[in-house]
Scaffold this motif. Sequence first.
Motif, short mmCIF file in Angstrom:
data_model
loop_
_atom_site.label_atom_id
_atom_site.label_comp_id
_atom_site.label_asym_id
_atom_site.label_seq_id
_atom_site.Cartn_x
_atom_site.Cartn_y
_atom_site.Cartn_z
N GLU A 1 0.72 -9.86 6.06
CA GLU A 1 0.59 -8.48 5.56
C GLU A 1 -0.27 -7.61 6.49
OE1 GLU A 1 -0.35 -6.14 1.45
OE2 GLU A 1 0.21 -8.24 1.41
N ALA A 2 -1.39 -8.14 6.96
CA ALA A 2 -2.27 -7.35 7.85
C ALA A 2 -1.55 -7.01 9.15
CB ALA A 2 -3.55 -8.12 8.13
N LEU A 3 -0.82 -7.97 9.68
CA LEU A 3 -0.06 -7.75 10.91
C LEU A 3 0.99 -6.66 10.70
CD1 LEU A 3 0.63 -8.72 13.83
CD2 LEU A 3 2.28 -10.27 12.74
N MET A 4 1.66 -6.69 9.55
CA MET A 4 2.70 -5.71 9.29
C MET A 4 2.12 -4.32 9.04
SD MET A 4 5.27 -7.42 9.95
CE MET A 4 6.44 -6.15 9.60
N LYS A 5 0.90 -4.23 8.53
CA LYS A 5 0.27 -2.91 8.38
C LYS A 5 -0.01 -2.32 9.77
CE LYS A 5 -1.73 -3.62 3.90
NZ LYS A 5 -1.67 -2.57 2.96
N ARG A 6 -0.43 -3.16 10.70
CA ARG A 6 -0.62 -2.68 12.08
C ARG A 6 0.72 -2.25 12.67
NH1 ARG A 6 -2.91 -7.32 15.27
NH2 ARG A 6 -2.28 -6.01 17.01
N ALA A 7 1.77 -3.00 12.37
CA ALA A 7 3.10 -2.68 12.89
C ALA A 7 3.59 -1.35 12.32
CB ALA A 7 4.07 -3.80 12.56
N GLU A 8 3.28 -1.06 11.06
CA GLU A 8 3.69 0.21 10.45
C GLU A 8 3.11 1.39 11.21
OE1 GLU A 8 3.09 0.66 6.25
OE2 GLU A 8 3.72 -1.41 5.89
N LEU A 9 1.88 1.24 11.69
CA LEU A 9 1.24 2.33 12.42
C LEU A 9 1.93 2.61 13.75
CD1 LEU A 9 -2.50 1.41 11.78
CD2 LEU A 9 -1.13 3.17 10.65
N GLN A 10 2.55 1.59 14.35
CA GLN A 10 3.20 1.74 15.64
C GLN A 10 4.73 1.83 15.53
OE1 GLN A 10 1.50 2.09 18.42
NE2 GLN A 10 -0.48 1.74 17.46
N ALA A 11 5.26 1.82 14.32
CA ALA A 11 6.71 1.75 14.11
C ALA A 11 7.47 2.91 14.74
CB ALA A 11 7.02 1.65 12.62
N GLU A 12 6.87 4.09 14.78
CA GLU A 12 7.61 5.23 15.35
C GLU A 12 7.78 5.08 16.86
OE1 GLU A 12 3.32 6.19 15.61
OE2 GLU A 12 4.56 5.64 13.91
N ARG A 13 7.02 4.22 17.48
CA ARG A 13 7.10 4.04 18.93
C ARG A 13 8.06 2.92 19.35
NH1 ARG A 13 1.14 3.36 20.96
NH2 ARG A 13 2.21 3.28 22.95
N SER A 14 8.52 2.11 18.39
CA SER A 14 9.35 0.96 18.74
C SER A 14 10.46 0.75 17.70
CB SER A 14 8.47 -0.29 18.82
OG SER A 14 9.25 -1.45 18.85
N PRO A 15 11.71 0.73 18.13
CA PRO A 15 12.81 0.46 17.20
C PRO A 15 12.71 -0.95 16.59
CG PRO A 15 13.65 1.29 19.29
CD PRO A 15 12.19 1.08 19.46
N PHE A 16 12.25 -1.91 17.40
CA PHE A 16 12.10 -3.28 16.90
C PHE A 16 11.10 -3.32 15.74
CE2 PHE A 16 9.47 -7.16 17.03
CZ PHE A 16 10.42 -8.05 16.54
N LEU A 17 9.94 -2.69 15.92
CA LEU A 17 8.93 -2.69 14.87
C LEU A 17 9.43 -1.95 13.63
CD1 LEU A 17 5.59 -2.15 16.81
CD2 LEU A 17 6.49 -4.26 15.85
N ARG A 18 10.16 -0.88 13.85
CA ARG A 18 10.73 -0.12 12.73
C ARG A 18 11.64 -1.02 11.90
NH1 ARG A 18 13.50 3.89 15.45
NH2 ARG A 18 11.51 4.37 16.43
N LYS A 19 12.47 -1.80 12.58
CA LYS A 19 13.41 -2.70 11.91
C LYS A 19 12.67 -3.80 11.14
CE LYS A 19 16.62 -6.36 13.18
NZ LYS A 19 15.67 -7.44 13.10
N VAL A 20 11.66 -4.40 11.76
CA VAL A 20 10.94 -5.49 11.11
C VAL A 20 10.12 -4.98 9.92
CG1 VAL A 20 9.17 -7.26 11.45
CG2 VAL A 20 10.87 -6.88 13.21
N VAL A 21 9.53 -3.81 10.06
CA VAL A 21 8.76 -3.22 8.95
C VAL A 21 9.70 -2.93 7.77
CG1 VAL A 21 7.50 -1.15 8.23
CG2 VAL A 21 6.88 -2.31 10.34
N ARG A 22 10.87 -2.43 8.06
CA ARG A 22 11.85 -2.15 6.99
C ARG A 22 12.24 -3.44 6.28
NH1 ARG A 22 16.77 -1.05 9.23
NH2 ARG A 22 15.70 0.25 10.73
N GLU A 23 12.45 -4.51 7.05
CA GLU A 23 12.79 -5.81 6.45
C GLU A 23 11.63 -6.34 5.61
OE1 GLU A 23 14.00 -8.55 9.47
OE2 GLU A 23 15.75 -7.37 10.02
N PHE A 24 10.41 -6.18 6.11
CA PHE A 24 9.24 -6.67 5.38
C PHE A 24 9.10 -5.93 4.05
CE2 PHE A 24 4.65 -6.62 4.40
CZ PHE A 24 4.43 -7.98 4.31
N ARG A 25 9.32 -4.63 4.05
CA ARG A 25 9.24 -3.86 2.80
C ARG A 25 10.31 -4.32 1.81
NH1 ARG A 25 8.59 2.10 5.34
NH2 ARG A 25 6.40 1.95 5.94
N ALA A 26 11.50 -4.63 2.33
CA ALA A 26 12.60 -5.03 1.45
C ALA A 26 12.42 -6.44 0.90
CB ALA A 26 13.93 -4.94 2.20
#
Length: 86
Positions: free
Chosen positions: A39-64
Amino acid sequence: MQLTEILIVVGVAFVVAIAVRLIRARQAARRRGPAHIHEALMKRAELQAERSPFLRKVVREFRANGHVSNRQADAVEKALKRLEGR
């Protein structure tokens, strides 16, 4: 005599109201379950999601799904190191 009875009823109602709130709070905490290991790692990823399509995809999967695999978590960690290192 009536004043005493009114005070007792008000006191009991107050105690019952507090008990109901505590029970509901405990039930909500149980439904949420424990925090996920990533969870902590994914919160960091959420902050950078707009800069990376990969992070955006993984954050979306984590939320789902509420979880990511260890392999995905390693890839997210590497991506964050690259993005945060700049």
